[in-house]
Design a protein around this motif. Sequence first.
Motif, PDB file in Angstrom:
ATOM      1  N   LYS A   1      54.552  -3.857 -13.490  1.00  0.00           N
ATOM      2  CA  LYS A   1      53.562  -3.449 -14.482  1.00  0.00           C
ATOM      3  C   LYS A   1      53.126  -2.029 -14.152  1.00  0.00           C
ATOM      4  O   LYS A   1      53.199  -1.588 -13.005  1.00  0.00           O
ATOM      5  N   ALA A   2      52.701  -1.317 -15.177  1.00  0.00           N
ATOM      6  CA  ALA A   2      52.279   0.071 -15.002  1.00  0.00           C
ATOM      7  C   ALA A   2      50.995   0.299 -15.784  1.00  0.00           C
ATOM      8  O   ALA A   2      50.849  -0.199 -16.894  1.00  0.00           O
ATOM      9  N   ILE A   3      50.081   1.048 -15.177  1.00  0.00           N
ATOM     10  CA  ILE A   3      48.828   1.374 -15.853  1.00  0.00           C
ATOM     11  C   ILE A   3      48.502   2.848 -15.671  1.00  0.00           C
ATOM     12  O   ILE A   3      48.907   3.472 -14.691  1.00  0.00           O
ATOM     13  N   HIS A   4      47.755   3.363 -16.629  1.00  0.00           N
ATOM     14  CA  HIS A   4      47.267   4.730 -16.570  1.00  0.00           C
ATOM     15  C   HIS A   4      45.852   4.695 -16.014  1.00  0.00           C
ATOM     16  O   HIS A   4      45.006   3.944 -16.499  1.00  0.00           O
ATOM     17  N   ILE A   5      45.613   5.481 -14.979  1.00  0.00           N
ATOM     18  CA  ILE A   5      44.282   5.606 -14.401  1.00  0.00           C
ATOM     19  C   ILE A   5      43.782   6.995 -14.748  1.00  0.00           C
ATOM     20  O   ILE A   5      44.449   7.990 -14.465  1.00  0.00           O
ATOM     21  N   GLU A  27      58.546  22.177 -13.922  1.00  0.00           N
ATOM     22  CA  GLU A  27      57.477  21.999 -14.905  1.00  0.00           C
ATOM     23  C   GLU A  27      56.570  20.858 -14.429  1.00  0.00           C
ATOM     24  O   GLU A  27      57.027  19.940 -13.747  1.00  0.00           O
ATOM     25  N   ALA A  28      55.305  20.901 -14.813  1.00  0.00           N
ATOM     26  CA  ALA A  28      54.332  19.899 -14.344  1.00  0.00           C
ATOM     27  C   ALA A  28      54.750  18.476 -14.704  1.00  0.00           C
ATOM     28  O   ALA A  28      54.669  17.566 -13.868  1.00  0.00           O
ATOM     29  N   PHE A  29      55.232  18.247 -15.941  1.00  0.00           N
ATOM     30  CA  PHE A  29      55.639  16.894 -16.328  1.00  0.00           C
ATOM     31  C   PHE A  29      56.850  16.428 -15.531  1.00  0.00           C
ATOM     32  O   PHE A  29      56.946  15.256 -15.164  1.00  0.00           O
ATOM     33  N   GLU A  30      57.770  17.340 -15.233  1.00  0.00           N
ATOM     34  CA  GLU A  30      58.934  16.978 -14.428  1.00  0.00           C
ATOM     35  C   GLU A  30      58.513  16.519 -13.039  1.00  0.00           C
ATOM     36  O   GLU A  30      59.075  15.574 -12.493  1.00  0.00           O
ATOM     37  N   VAL A  31      57.506  17.165 -12.484  1.00  0.00           N
ATOM     38  CA  VAL A  31      56.987  16.770 -11.174  1.00  0.00           C
ATOM     39  C   VAL A  31      56.394  15.368 -11.241  1.00  0.00           C
ATOM     40  O   VAL A  31      56.658  14.528 -10.381  1.00  0.00           O
ATOM     41  N   GLU A  32      55.604  15.093 -12.274  1.00  0.00           N
ATOM     42  CA  GLU A  32      55.008  13.762 -12.428  1.00  0.00           C
ATOM     43  C   GLU A  32      56.095  12.697 -12.582  1.00  0.00           C
ATOM     44  O   GLU A  32      56.020  11.631 -11.974  1.00  0.00           O
ATOM     45  N   LEU A  33      57.102  12.985 -13.391  1.00  0.00           N
ATOM     46  CA  LEU A  33      58.177  12.021 -13.616  1.00  0.00           C
ATOM     47  C   LEU A  33      58.998  11.823 -12.348  1.00  0.00           C
ATOM     48  O   LEU A  33      59.359  10.698 -12.005  1.00  0.00           O
ATOM     49  N   PHE A  34      59.288  12.902 -11.641  1.00  0.00           N
ATOM     50  CA  PHE A  34      60.017  12.793 -10.379  1.00  0.00           C
ATOM     51  C   PHE A  34      59.224  11.954  -9.382  1.00  0.00           C
ATOM     52  O   PHE A  34      59.786  11.149  -8.642  1.00  0.00           O
ATOM     53  N   SER A  35      57.906  12.128  -9.357  1.00  0.00           N
ATOM     54  CA  SER A  35      57.049  11.323  -8.483  1.00  0.00           C
ATOM     55  C   SER A  35      57.178   9.842  -8.822  1.00  0.00           C
ATOM     56  O   SER A  35      57.287   8.996  -7.937  1.00  0.00           O
ATOM     57  N   ALA A  36      57.162   9.539 -10.120  1.00  0.00           N
ATOM     58  CA  ALA A  36      57.314   8.145 -10.561  1.00  0.00           C
ATOM     59  C   ALA A  36      58.668   7.587 -10.126  1.00  0.00           C
ATOM     60  O   ALA A  36      58.755   6.467  -9.619  1.00  0.00           O
ATOM     61  N   MET A  37      59.720   8.372 -10.296  1.00  0.00           N
ATOM     62  CA  MET A  37      61.050   7.911  -9.910  1.00  0.00           C
ATOM     63  C   MET A  37      61.135   7.689  -8.403  1.00  0.00           C
ATOM     64  O   MET A  37      61.733   6.714  -7.942  1.00  0.00           O
ATOM     65  N   PHE A  41      55.601  -5.291  -8.241  1.00  0.00           N
ATOM     66  CA  PHE A  41      55.229  -3.880  -8.077  1.00  0.00           C
ATOM     67  C   PHE A  41      54.368  -3.419  -9.235  1.00  0.00           C
ATOM     68  O   PHE A  41      54.705  -3.594 -10.403  1.00  0.00           O
ATOM     69  N   TRP A  42      53.239  -2.786  -8.901  1.00  0.00           N
ATOM     70  CA  TRP A  42      52.262  -2.317  -9.874  1.00  0.00           C
ATOM     71  C   TRP A  42      52.161  -0.803  -9.734  1.00  0.00           C
ATOM     72  O   TRP A  42      51.673  -0.296  -8.729  1.00  0.00           O
ATOM     73  N   LEU A  43      52.644  -0.081 -10.720  1.00  0.00           N
ATOM     74  CA  LEU A  43      52.640   1.381 -10.721  1.00  0.00           C
ATOM     75  C   LEU A  43      51.348   1.891 -11.347  1.00  0.00           C
ATOM     76  O   LEU A  43      50.996   1.496 -12.450  1.00  0.00           O
ATOM     77  N   LYS A  44      50.651   2.770 -10.632  1.00  0.00           N
ATOM     78  CA  LYS A  44      49.400   3.344 -11.130  1.00  0.00           C
ATOM     79  C   LYS A  44      49.540   4.857 -11.108  1.00  0.00           C
ATOM     80  O   LYS A  44      49.940   5.417 -10.094  1.00  0.00           O
ATOM     81  N   CYS A  45      49.236   5.500 -12.229  1.00  0.00           N
ATOM     82  CA  CYS A  45      49.324   6.962 -12.248  1.00  0.00           C
ATOM     83  C   CYS A  45      48.304   7.556 -13.211  1.00  0.00           C
ATOM     84  O   CYS A  45      47.763   6.860 -14.069  1.00  0.00           O
ATOM     85  N   ASP A  46      48.068   8.859 -13.054  1.00  0.00           N
ATOM     86  CA  ASP A  46      47.091   9.518 -13.913  1.00  0.00           C
ATOM     87  C   ASP A  46      47.771  10.304 -15.041  1.00  0.00           C
ATOM     88  O   ASP A  46      47.142  11.124 -15.681  1.00  0.00           O
ATOM     89  N   VAL A  73      52.285  -5.304  -4.746  1.00  0.00           N
ATOM     90  CA  VAL A  73      52.194  -4.023  -4.049  1.00  0.00           C
ATOM     91  C   VAL A  73      51.859  -2.977  -5.093  1.00  0.00           C
ATOM     92  O   VAL A  73      52.508  -2.907  -6.138  1.00  0.00           O
ATOM     93  N   LYS A  74      50.841  -2.174  -4.819  1.00  0.00           N
ATOM     94  CA  LYS A  74      50.429  -1.127  -5.750  1.00  0.00           C
ATOM     95  C   LYS A  74      50.968   0.212  -5.274  1.00  0.00           C
ATOM     96  O   LYS A  74      50.866   0.542  -4.094  1.00  0.00           O
ATOM     97  N   GLY A  75      51.539   0.959  -6.193  1.00  0.00           N
ATOM     98  CA  GLY A  75      52.028   2.298  -5.890  1.00  0.00           C
ATOM     99  C   GLY A  75      51.265   3.307  -6.719  1.00  0.00           C
ATOM    100  O   GLY A  75      51.231   3.211  -7.945  1.00  0.00           O
ATOM    101  N   ASN A  76      50.612   4.250  -6.066  1.00  0.00           N
ATOM    102  CA  ASN A  76      49.870   5.297  -6.757  1.00  0.00           C
ATOM    103  C   ASN A  76      50.510   6.623  -6.385  1.00  0.00           C
ATOM    104  O   ASN A  76      50.825   6.856  -5.226  1.00  0.00           O
TER     105      ASN A  76
END
Length: 124
Positions: free
Chosen positions: A107-111, A43-53, A67-72, A3-6
């Motif tokens: 697994k996690a990747i940066h897109i 803060e912008a990074f806090e939003v990104e991290l909260f999204s990941a959590m 589970f495959w985590l994909k984020c920018d 399952v991919k999570g973006n």
Amino acid sequence: GWVKGNFGGSTRGSLGLMGCSGIFREEQGNSLCCFAIFLSNWEAFEVELFSAMTIIEAAHNRNYTFFWLKCDSSLVIQVLFDFILVPWKLLNRWLNYLSMINSFTFKAIHIYRALNNLFQLLLG
């Protein structure tokens, strides 16, 4: 199967209105579920991290085995391997999420953002 999570965060200004959203897709690309959350002034990074959590928690609660985590955000990917980068107000919560990550094959990747936009155009 996998399952991919973006996910991603969005902001309006430096400390303006913020929100996050995410989507789960199965191996063939079909949508399984999605979410959107308003976060007010973060803060912008806090939003990104909260999204990941949030997406990690949702994957855990849905008992996904692979589970495959994909984020920018390359910084979020770094945090997976070095929690020293986590902001203090999210640290305790993040440490709890690390145990969730260990509950499935992960697994996690940066897109890169430009590629992410291209994929959205092709899928849209």
